[in-house]
Design a protein around this motif. Structure first.
Motif, short mmCIF file in Angstrom:
data_model
loop_
_atom_site.label_atom_id
_atom_site.label_comp_id
_atom_site.label_asym_id
_atom_site.label_seq_id
_atom_site.Cartn_x
_atom_site.Cartn_y
_atom_site.Cartn_z
N TYR A 34 49.70 -8.49 -48.00
CA TYR A 34 48.83 -9.63 -48.23
C TYR A 34 47.41 -9.10 -48.32
CZ TYR A 34 47.26 -9.17 -43.40
OH TYR A 34 46.72 -8.68 -42.25
N SER A 35 46.52 -9.89 -48.85
CA SER A 35 45.14 -9.43 -48.90
C SER A 35 44.34 -10.19 -47.85
CB SER A 35 44.54 -9.66 -50.28
OG SER A 35 44.57 -11.03 -50.59
N GLY A 36 43.51 -9.45 -47.14
CA GLY A 36 42.72 -10.09 -46.10
C GLY A 36 42.53 -9.14 -44.94
N ASN A 37 41.94 -9.67 -43.88
CA ASN A 37 41.70 -8.85 -42.70
C ASN A 37 43.02 -8.44 -42.03
OD1 ASN A 37 39.09 -9.33 -43.25
ND2 ASN A 37 38.67 -10.64 -41.49
N ARG A 38 42.87 -7.49 -41.13
CA ARG A 38 44.06 -7.06 -40.41
C ARG A 38 44.57 -8.20 -39.53
NH1 ARG A 38 44.39 -1.40 -40.15
NH2 ARG A 38 45.35 -1.43 -38.10
N ALA A 39 45.89 -8.23 -39.31
CA ALA A 39 46.51 -9.32 -38.56
C ALA A 39 46.62 -8.96 -37.08
CB ALA A 39 47.91 -9.59 -39.11
N TYR A 40 46.51 -10.02 -36.24
CA TYR A 40 46.87 -9.88 -34.82
C TYR A 40 48.27 -10.45 -34.67
CZ TYR A 40 42.43 -8.47 -32.64
OH TYR A 40 41.34 -7.77 -32.23
N ALA A 41 49.08 -9.87 -33.78
CA ALA A 41 50.44 -10.39 -33.57
C ALA A 41 50.76 -10.36 -32.09
CB ALA A 41 51.46 -9.56 -34.35
N VAL A 42 51.56 -11.30 -31.64
CA VAL A 42 51.99 -11.27 -30.24
C VAL A 42 53.49 -11.60 -30.20
CG1 VAL A 42 51.33 -13.68 -29.84
CG2 VAL A 42 51.49 -12.11 -27.92
N ALA A 43 54.23 -10.80 -29.46
CA ALA A 43 55.69 -11.00 -29.35
C ALA A 43 56.00 -11.33 -27.88
CB ALA A 43 56.42 -9.73 -29.76
N TYR A 44 56.70 -12.44 -27.64
CA TYR A 44 56.98 -12.85 -26.27
C TYR A 44 58.35 -13.51 -26.20
CZ TYR A 44 55.32 -17.47 -27.84
OH TYR A 44 55.15 -18.65 -28.53
N ILE A 45 58.81 -13.65 -24.98
CA ILE A 45 60.17 -14.21 -24.76
C ILE A 45 60.07 -15.57 -24.09
CG2 ILE A 45 62.36 -13.85 -23.55
CD1 ILE A 45 61.89 -10.89 -23.77
N VAL A 46 60.85 -16.51 -24.59
CA VAL A 46 60.97 -17.81 -23.93
C VAL A 46 62.43 -18.03 -23.54
CG1 VAL A 46 59.03 -18.88 -25.10
CG2 VAL A 46 61.30 -19.05 -26.10
N ASP A 47 62.67 -18.87 -22.51
CA ASP A 47 64.05 -19.08 -22.07
C ASP A 47 64.71 -20.17 -22.90
OD1 ASP A 47 63.12 -20.93 -19.04
OD2 ASP A 47 63.17 -21.53 -21.15
N SER A 48 65.91 -20.56 -22.49
CA SER A 48 66.68 -21.50 -23.31
C SER A 48 66.03 -22.87 -23.38
CB SER A 48 68.12 -21.62 -22.77
OG SER A 48 68.05 -21.89 -21.39
N ARG A 49 65.13 -23.18 -22.40
CA ARG A 49 64.47 -24.48 -22.45
C ARG A 49 63.10 -24.38 -23.14
NH1 ARG A 49 64.22 -25.54 -16.41
NH2 ARG A 49 64.18 -23.28 -16.56
N GLY A 50 62.77 -23.20 -23.62
CA GLY A 50 61.49 -23.03 -24.32
C GLY A 50 60.35 -22.69 -23.39
N LYS A 51 60.67 -22.37 -22.13
CA LYS A 51 59.58 -22.03 -21.20
C LYS A 51 59.25 -20.55 -21.32
CE LYS A 51 59.28 -25.62 -17.86
NZ LYS A 51 58.90 -26.42 -18.99
N TYR A 52 57.99 -20.27 -21.12
CA TYR A 52 57.50 -18.89 -21.27
C TYR A 52 58.10 -17.99 -20.21
CZ TYR A 52 54.12 -15.01 -21.02
OH TYR A 52 53.52 -13.79 -20.97
#
Lengths: 156, 744
Positions: A34-52
Motif C-alpha cells: 500500500y502507499s502511505g506511512n508505515r503501519a502500526y499493528a497489535v496482536a492480542y488474544i481474547v477468550d471465547s466471550r471476547g474478553k481481553y
C-alpha cells in the motif's frame, strides 16, 4: 480513559503462564502493498466471550500512538491488565513481523481467538484486520487479512 | 557574505521550497473551509454538562467526545458489535449528524507531501531542511535589500532596475514577515517530530478515583461540567462503563480536569506543560488551524514563493553570465600592454568589457581582463589600465570591486601606466556612477597619470560606449573603433505617414515624424493572448522608440510624442551633423519604412495622484511631454517649461500647446528662446518663476526633466537653489520619486 491505559509501559518479555503447561505460539504476518506511512499493528488474544486476555506483540515503537487502537485499549482497560508481549518496529508496505511466545495450553482449542489490529496515519484504523481462532483447524494455515494484513499464520 | 548565503542556496533549493510552499498554501485553505462545514456549530451559550448529558442519554457505549478547533463535535463510540465508530453530532441534541469520513483523502496526501514529500523519514529531513533554508534566505535577503536600497530608512522606497529585480524586491518585502514565521515554525515542528525538542504531555501523578457509595449526580447537573463553556472544550473522555471508580477526563483550553463521576466535582486539575503550550502556539501559527484569517495570510504569502524564486534565478543567471573566465584569449597579466579591470554587479558591464577586449585585440594590443578585486601589482608591461565600473545601491562598489580600494592601498609607488575610468549606471538612480567617480578621484589623488577624464554610460547605451571609444583611440594616438551589441528585441516595421519640419533655415532642423504600424502586423496572436490590445498600448508616452538605421546594429532612441496608441507613433528628431540615424530619418520619404522596437521607460512616468507636475524640457526633449499633456485632463495641473531657439522657426507643437492650454490640459506654458534679442534658457525662466515653483514643490508637486545633459545639470542646479530656503534639494526629491530625468 482508565488508569491502566494511562500507565502504558513496554514490557519486553512474556509473563503469563508456567512453562510446564505452556506451548510455544508462533505468529508471523505479512503486510500488503500500500502507499502511505508505515503501519502500526497489535496482536492480542481474547477468550471465547471476547474478553481481553493478553497482548502478544505490538509493532510500533511510540507509545503515544497506542491510544488510537481504541478497541484494544478499551478491552485492555476493562480487563485491568497492562500491555505485555513483545514489541518491534513499525511495519512498512510489504514487510513482515513475527514473534514467538509461550501461552498456557488452556488457551488452545478452547474458543480463544488471536486478533490483529492495524492502523496507518491519515488512513484507516482496522480493528479486525485478521481474526484467527486458536485451534487445530487453523494451526499452520495462512489466514487472509481484510486490509493491511496480507496473510497471518499461527502455529503451536 | 549575505549574497553567498542567499544566491546559490536559493537557486539550488528553489524546487524543494516551492513544492513545500505550494502544498502548504493548499493546506492552508482547509482551516478556512472547515469553518464553513455543516458540522461546525456555534458553541455560544452551551456548556460541557449539557452536551455530555445529551450524548450520554443516547445510551451508546461512548469512549470520548472531542471538539475540533473549528467547532465540530465528534463522538467516538463502539457499536453493537464492538467496532469503533466516529460520528459528527449536534451540540444541543446529541443526535448524529453524519458519520466521519475515514480513510485517505486528498487532504491527508497533501499533508504527507508537505511534511515529508511522501518519502518517509528521509523526506521529513528534506522538508525540515527546506524550511530552515527558507528562513536563511529570508534573513539574508533582508540584509541584501537593505544594502541595495541604501539603508533601513529606504527599505520601502520605490525600487529601481529591471523588472525581475523590481518584482523580486517588491513582493519579497511584503511577504517577508509571514514567510519567515512559517519557515521558523516549520523548523520547530520538524524538530519536535524528530523529538530533538521534547514535548512533554501533561499527566496526573496519581490517577484519581471517583467517590463510592453516594447517589450519583445527573450529568446535566454536574457543577464541574457546567462551569466549562463548550467553546473551551477539546475532549471529554467518559468513564469506563461498569467501573464506578473511573472518572471523566475533560481536556480543555485551560488544562485537564479530572471530574468525579458520582459527585460531579473536580478531583484534580493539571495544567499543560510549557512545552505543550509552546507546541500548540507554533502549530497554530504554522497551520492557521483555529485562526482562519491567519490561514489566509499564510496561504497568500506562500503562493508568492515560486515567483520570488523564479525572479531570483533570473537575477542570478544574469549575474553569472558575464564571467571573466568566458573571455577567450585573455592575455596573462604580466604580458598585456592594456589591462581592463571590471567592477560589475549584474553582469552587464562584463559584456562591455568583452567587446572592448575584442576590439582592442583587433587593433593589435595584448589585453588582460580581470575583476577589479583581482588588482595586483603585477602588470609589468602595461601601458594603460582601463577601469569599467558600475555602481551598486547608494554609490557603493559592485560585488567584483568591493575590495579594490583596499587592495589599491597596498600599492605604494606611483605606477608608470596611465588610466581611464568608464562608469556604467542609470540616471534614474540618485548616485549616478558614484563609484566610478570615486575611483577616478582616488586615482588622481594618488598621482596616477590620467589618460582621459572619467566618462559615463547611461543605461547601457551602446552609442555612448562607441563615442567613448573614439575618445579613447584619440588619447592613445590610434584609430580604432569599438562597439557593443546588446541582444535586441524583435523589431517591427513602421511606415512614415506624415512629416513636419521646423527650422529648415537653421543648421539643425527638427522634424516631427509620424509613423504607422504596417497593416500586416496589427496584432499578433501573442499580443492578443498577452492582452496587449486591451491593457497596455504598444506606444505610450514616456516610452522610447529604438530605431535601427540601415546597416547598423546600434539602435538610437527617441521619445514617443504621441498619445497612447496601438497603430501610430510620433517622434521628434533633430538632425545632428554627421548623425547616422537622424540623417537617415530626415531623408526618409513619406511611405518609407523604419525598423524599430519599443523600450519602456518605467522610471520616467507621470507620478500617480493629483499633485501638480512641472515638466521641464529643451529642444526635442519636449517629445515625451507632448504625449503626457495631450492625455491629461483638466483636473491635474501641468506646468510646462520649454527652451528652444527662435519662436518662428523652432516652436514645436505651438498650436497643439495652445489648444491644450485653452481646455485646461496644460495649466501654464513658459518658453525661453536662446537666439532672440532677450536670449534666455529654460533654467533662467525657472529662476524667474522661483517663488511659484517653491510653493508648488513644498506642497508635493513632482518634477520631470527631459533634454540634453548640460541642460539637465543646469536645471538641477537651479532647482537646488530654489529649494534651498525650504531645506529641500533635488537629491531628496529623487529619493522620494518626485524628480525624474530622461537625459539624452
Amino acid at each position: 480513559m482508565n488508569m491502566t491505559l494511562k500507565a502504558l509501559t513496554l514490557v519486553a518479555g512474556v509473563g503469563l503462564a508456567s512453562p510446564a503447561l505452556a506451548a510455544d505460539l508462533r505468529l508471523s504476518a505479512k503486510i500488503n502493498s500500500y502507499s502511505g506511512n508505515r503501519a502500526y499493528a497489535v496482536a492480542y488474544i481474547v477468550d471465547s466471550r471476547g474478553k481481553y486476555v493478553s497482548t502478544i506483540h505490538v509493532a510500533g515503537p511510540k507509545s503515544k500512538y497506542y491510544k488510537h487502537f481504541t478497541r484494544w485499549a478499551r478491552l485492555m482497560a476493562r480487563s485491568g491488565k497492562g500491555v505485555d508481549g513483545t514489541t518491534g518496529a513499525s511495519v512498512g508496505s510489504g514487510s513482515t513481523f513475527s514473534t514467538r511466545i509461550k501461552v498456557p495450553n488452556s488457551m488452545l482449542n478452547a474458543g480463544y481467538k488471536l486478533i490483529i489490529e492495524t492502523a496507518v496515519e491519515n488512513q484507516f484504523y482496522v480493528a479486525d484486520d485478521v481474526i484467527i481462532p486458536l485451534d487445530k483447524a487453523h494451526n499452520g494455515k495462512a489466514n487472509a487479512g481484510s486490509r493491511y494484513i496480507k496473510s497471518a499464520t499461527i502455529s503451536f | 557574505m549575505w549574497r553567498s548565503l542567499h544566491s546559490l542556496p536559493g537557486v539550488l533549493s528553489l524546487v524543494l521550497i516551492a513544492a513545500i510552499a505550494l502544498s502548504g498554501a493548499a493546506l492552508a485553505i482547509y482551516p478556512v473551509q472547515d469553518k464553513l462545514a455543516p458540522e461546525v456549530q456555534s458553541a455560544s451559550g452551551l456548556d460541557v454538562a449539557q452536551v455530555t448529558a445529551a450524548v450520554a442519554a443516547s445510551g451508546r457505549d461512548i469512549d470520548n467526545m472531542s471538539r475540533s478547533p473549528s467547532g465540530a463535535l465528534v463522538l467516538h463510540y463502539f457499536d453493537d458489535t464492538g467496532m469503533p465508530q466516529e460520528d459528527y453530532i449536534d451540540a444541543t441534541t446529541g443526535e448524529t449528524l453524519s458519520p466521519v469520513a475515514k480513510g485517505p483523502s486528498f487532504y491527508s496526501s497533501l499533508k504527507t507531501f508537505h511534511r515529508s514529500l511522501m518519502l518517509g523519514d528521509k523526506g521529513r529531513w528534506a522538508s525540515g531542511a527546506g524550511a530552515l533554508i527558507l528562513a536563511i534566505l529570508a534573513l539574508s535577503g533582508l540584509f541584501l535589500m537593505v544594502s541595495r536600497m541604501g539603508g533601513w530608512r529606504h527599505l520601502f522606497d520605490r525600487p529601481k532596475g529591471n523588472w525581475s529585480s523590481r518584482i523580486h524586491t517588491i513582493i519579497s518585502r511584503i511577504v517577508l514577515l509571514p514567510l519567515t514565521l512559517s519557515a521558523l515554525t516549520g523548523v520547530y515542528i520538524a524538530l519536535t517530530d524528530f523529538e530533538y525538542i521534547p514535548v512533554n504531555e501533561a499527566a496526573t501523578q496519581a490517577y484519581p478515583e471517583s467517590t463510592q457509595d453516594v447517589v450519583p449526580v445527573q450529568i446535566s447537573q454536574m457543577a464541574a461540567l457546567k462551569a466549562i463553556p463548550l467553546a473551551q472544550l477539546r475532549k471529554v473522555t467518559f468513564p469506563m462503563p461498569g467501573d464506578t471508580t473511573d472518572v471523566f477526563t475533560v481536556k480543555t483550553s485551560g488544562g485537564i480536569f479530572y471530574v468525579d463521576q458520582a459527585t460531579g466535582t473536580v478531583l484534580e486539575h493539571v495544567a499543560y506543560t510549557w512545552s505543550e503550550t509552546l507546541y500548540e502556539w507554533f502549530y497554530t501559527l504554522h497551520t492557521g488551524v483555529g485562526m482562519a484569517w491567519m490561514g489566509v495570510v499564510l496561504a497568500l504569502a506562500s503562493l508568492t514563493v515560486p515567483l520570488i524564486g523564479a525572479t531570483g534565478v533570473v537575477l542570478w543567471w544574469r549575474r553569472t553570465r558575464g564571467n571573466a573566465q568566458r573571455i577567450a584569449s585573455n592575455a596573462p597579466a604580466g604580458r598585456a600592454d592594456i589591462v581592463l579591470l571590471v567592477g560589475s554587479e549584474g553582469g552587464a558591464t562584463w559584456g562591455f568589457a568583452k567587446s572592448l577586449h575584442r576590439d582592442l585585440r583587433a587593433a593589435g594590443h595584448s589585453v588582460h581582463v580581470a575583476p577589479m578585486n583581482a588588482f595586483r601589482d603585477h602588470y609589468t608591461q602595461a601601458k594603460s589600465v582601463i577601469l569599467l565600473a558600475s555602481t551598486y545601491g547608494n554609490g557603493s562598489a559592485p560585488s567584483t570591486a568591493d575590495k579594490f580600494l583596499s587592495n589599491l592601498a597596498l600599492l605604494e609607488r606611483v605606477p608608470n601606466w596611465s588610466f581611464a575610468v568608464l562608469g556604467f549606471g542609470d540616471r534614474a538612480f540618485p548616485h549616478y556612477c558614484q563609484f566610478a567617480k570615486d575611483i577616478d578621484a582616488d586615482l588622481v589623488g594618488r598621482g596616477w597619470n590620467r589618460l582621459l577624464p572619467a566618462s559615463f554610460v547611461n543605461r547601457q547605451s551602446t552609442q555612448a560606449f562607441a563615442s567613448w571609444g573614439v575618445e579613447l583611440a584619440e588619447a592613445l594616438g590610434e584609430s580604432f573603433t569599438i562597439s557593443h551589441t546588446i541582444d535586441l528585441p524583435r523589431t517591427r516595421h513602421l511606415t512614415l505617414v506624415e512629416r513636419t519640419v521646423y527650422g529648415e533655415d537653421l543648421q539643425e532642423p527638427t522634424a516631427v515624424l509620424r509613423f504607422r504600424l504596417d497593416e500586416g502586423q496589427q496584432a499578433s496572436l501573442l499580443d492578443r493572448v498577452l492582452g496587449r490590445d486591451g491593457k497596455r498600448p504598444r506606444f505610450a508616452p514616456s516610452d522610447l522608440l529604438g530605431i535601427l538605421p540601415p546597416a547598423s546594429s546600434v539602435p538610437r532612441f527617441y521619445s514617443v510624442a504621441s498619445v497612447a496608441s496601438n497603430e501610430e507613433v510620433e517622434i521628434c528628431v533633430k538632425r545632428q551633423p554627421g548623425g547616422e540615424c537622424s540623417g537617415f530619418l530626415h531623408g526618409l520619404e513619406i511611405g518609407g519604412t523604419i525598423e524599430c522596437f519599443v523600450r519602456t521607460n518605467p522610471d520616467f512616468r507621470v507620478a500617480p495622484g493629483r499633485k501638480p507636475i512641472i515638466m521641464i524640457s529643451a529642444g526635442t526633449g519636449l517629445a515625451p511631454f507632448m504625449g503626457m499633456v495631450r492625455a491629461n485632463d483638466a483636473s491635474r495641473d501641468v506646468h510646462l517649461f520649454w527652451g528652444g531657439r527662435t519662436p518662428d522657426a523652432d516652436f514645436l507643437y505651438r498650436d497643439v500647446l495652445e489648444t491644450c492650454q485653452a481646455d485646461g490640459r496644460l495649466r501654464t506654458l513658459t518658453t525661453a528662446f536662446s537666439r532672440v534679442k532677450d536670449r534666455a534658457y529654460v533654467q533662467d525662466k525657472l529662476r524667474q518663476e522661483g517663488e511659484r515653483l517653491r510653493e508648488m514643490l513644498s506642497q508635493g508637486a513632482s518634477v520631470m526633466v527631459c533634454g540634453g545633459d548640460a541642460m539637465a545639470r543646469a536645471v538641477s542646479a537651479e532647482i537646488d537653489t530654489i529649494l534651498e530656503p525650504i531645506g529641500l534639494n533635488v537629491l531628496q526629491l529623487k529619493t522620494q520619486g518626485a524628480y525624474a530625468e530622461d537625459i539624452f
